[in-house]
Design an enzyme around this catalytic site. Structure first.
Site, PDB file in Angstrom:
ATOM      1  N   CYS A  50       4.987   3.917  10.931  1.00  0.00           N
ATOM      2  CA  CYS A  50       4.102   4.865  11.612  1.00  0.00           C
ATOM      3  C   CYS A  50       2.640   4.449  11.517  1.00  0.00           C
ATOM      4  CB  CYS A  50       4.259   6.260  11.010  1.00  0.00           C
ATOM      5  SG  CYS A  50       5.885   7.001  11.241  1.00  0.00           S
ATOM      6  N   ASN A  51       2.288   3.824  10.408  1.00  0.00           N
ATOM      7  CA  ASN A  51       0.873   3.573  10.137  1.00  0.00           C
ATOM      8  C   ASN A  51       0.452   2.119  10.179  1.00  0.00           C
ATOM      9  OD1 ASN A  51       0.016   6.273   9.742  1.00  0.00           O
ATOM     10  ND2 ASN A  51       1.076   6.274   7.769  1.00  0.00           N
ATOM     11  N   SER A 106      -1.765   2.211   1.747  1.00  0.00           N
ATOM     12  CA  SER A 106      -1.146   3.240   2.579  1.00  0.00           C
ATOM     13  C   SER A 106      -2.103   4.384   2.882  1.00  0.00           C
ATOM     14  CB  SER A 106       0.102   3.803   1.886  1.00  0.00           C
ATOM     15  OG  SER A 106       1.089   2.817   1.720  1.00  0.00           O
ATOM     16  N   GLN A 113       7.623   5.089   0.244  1.00  0.00           N
ATOM     17  CA  GLN A 113       8.465   4.682   1.365  1.00  0.00           C
ATOM     18  C   GLN A 113       8.173   3.266   1.849  1.00  0.00           C
ATOM     19  OE1 GLN A 113       6.833   7.549   1.279  1.00  0.00           O
ATOM     20  NE2 GLN A 113       8.314   9.213   1.516  1.00  0.00           N
ATOM     21  N   GLU A 189      14.460   9.424   6.357  1.00  0.00           N
ATOM     22  CA  GLU A 189      13.937   9.642   5.011  1.00  0.00           C
ATOM     23  C   GLU A 189      12.733  10.572   5.022  1.00  0.00           C
ATOM     24  OE1 GLU A 189      12.433   7.009   1.152  1.00  0.00           O
ATOM     25  OE2 GLU A 189      12.663   6.055   3.117  1.00  0.00           O
TER      26      GLU A 189
END
Length: 418
Positions: A50-51, A106, A113, A189
């Protein structure tokens, strides 16, 4: 060969651009096949979350134009991509990979994750035949350091993730989550973590919708909720105060019209929505509705910061572990370089010795005197071994390279026997 890490993340590119650069599992397989044919690429892996979207490659001395490749594969202009793209090489690339795997790079500091996602990227690349040597070994170094970060620092002591941040944000919107009903879309998840966090907050009701209802029911059962299929979304939406979505769908699964109809049934009671997915699950136009509070991962930063402070010390400890790992890597590389030199030296000297030995054996077969043959063999072999070092040492002396001569003495002479 050269290690290269190139990509974009949440600090360099907004969610719209990250959507364009995101790769589904199937798209990643196609991309890896393309990388395999790219001139100059020896080994490669592709990480897409996603990032962030990142390439990790082992290349020839001339680094390929990864910006051009990435822009072409995602139908973007190189000019637009170049403003947000970062590239690291050598030890800096390895350090970057370690920071990513350890959760230090992150959106949520220390989130766990990303290590699993990097392992999946490694497995895909390995299956595609793109990890067959040095890069595979470097990944093992990265995973080893990331494991130490998780076990030896307090970076995971307080569970924090994008999922946790989404629930934390909901707590800021609703005074009491115990009176709220939650609808979660997806069954991966991330949604599993969201469901767990909501359950800990004793939310009134949890409904999980997924393409495969069996999987949704399985997750929902673990938190005392219920699972439904995506076809049941319109009805479920009417009851939802909180909606959090994270699927792998290539297109939005919830449009403005569906939400408008649900709001009408709800008599315009407000709805809080968080779209964690990239590409997005909820059409951006939904946020234009007066009774909807729609947030994406880019809006979670403020809620995330609450828990970042408690991890700063752990992050410093993790950075120390990474620095130590880089020092060890550097030392091992130097030792490997020395081993290569010694191997080449041994092979060269072995070839010389075998050549001289064959001459000596032939002389013995022809009836030559054994002692004379052995003395000639010794004399000839020593001369051949010393010829190249002798030429080099004379040149060093002529050039006034005193330090090199001292090093040569250290390498070539055993002072204990002099």
């Amino acid at each position: 060969m050269n290690l290269v890490a190139v990509g974009v993340n949440h600090t360099t590119a907004d969610v719209e651009l990250r959507e364009r650069l995101a790769f589904s599992t199937q798209q990643a397989e196609v991309a890896l096949a393309s990388l395999r044919e790219m001139p100059g690429v020896r080994e490669a892996a592709l990480l897409s979350t996603c990032n962030r979207t990142e390439l990790y490659c082992l290349t020839d001395d001339v680094t390929p134009n990864f910006a051009q490749w990435l822009a072409s594969s995602r139908n973007l202009s190189v000019e637009r991509l170049s403003t947000v793209l970062y590239q690291h090489t050598g030890e800096q690339a390895l350090e970057h990979m370690m920071r990513v795997a350890g959760g230090l790079d992150s959106l949520v500091l220390g989130e766990p994750q990303i290590l699993g996602q990097m392992r999946e990227a490694y497995a895909r690349a390995h299956e595609a035949g793109l990890l067959n040597g040095e890069l595979s070994r470097l990944f093992q170094e990265v995973f080893s350091v990331a494991k130490r970060i998780r076990t030896e620092t307090g970076i995971g002591a307080n569970p924090v993730s994008v999922a946790y941040a989404a629930v934390s944000f909901a707590r800021h919107i609703f005074a009491d989550l115990k009176k709220s009903r939650a609808l979660l879309i997806g069954a991966g998840e991330m949604i599993e973590l969201v469901a767990r966090h909501l359950s800990e907050q004793q939310v009134q009701e949890i409904t999980i919708a997924n393409r495969t209802q069996e999987r949704a029911s399985e997750l929902a059962a673990a938190v005392g909720g219920r699972g439904i299929s995506l076809e049941e979304l319109p009805v479920a939406l009417e009851r939802a105060d909180i909606l959090i979505s994270c699927t792998a769908a290539p297109l939005p699964i919830m449009g403005k019209g569906m939400v408008e109809r649900a709001l009408k049934k709800r008599r315009h009671r407000p709805m809080f929505m968080v779209d964690i997915a990239v590409p997005r699950d909820i059409e951006p136009e939904v946020g234009e509705l007066g009774d909807v509070y729609l947030y994406t991962v880019d809006h979670l930063q403020e809620a995330i910061q609450e828990n970042v402070r408690s991890r700063q010390q752990a992050a410093q400890e993790a950075s120390e572990l990474i620095r130590d790992a880089i020092v060890r890597h550097r030392r091992q590389r130097r030792e490997q370089d020395a081993v290569k030199v010694l191997r080449d030296y041994r092979e060269q000297r072995k070839a010389m010795a075998e050549s001289e030995l064959e001459k000596a054996l032939q002389q013995l077969r022809n009836g030559g005197d054994a002692e004379q043959v052995l003395r000639r063999f010794q004399h000839s072999l020593v001369n051949k071994w010393l010829h190249s070092p002798s030429v080099t040492l004379r040149k060093m002396a002529a050039d006034g390279r005193a330090e090199a001569l001292l090093l040569a003495r250290e390498l070539l002479l055993d002072d204990d026997q002099s």
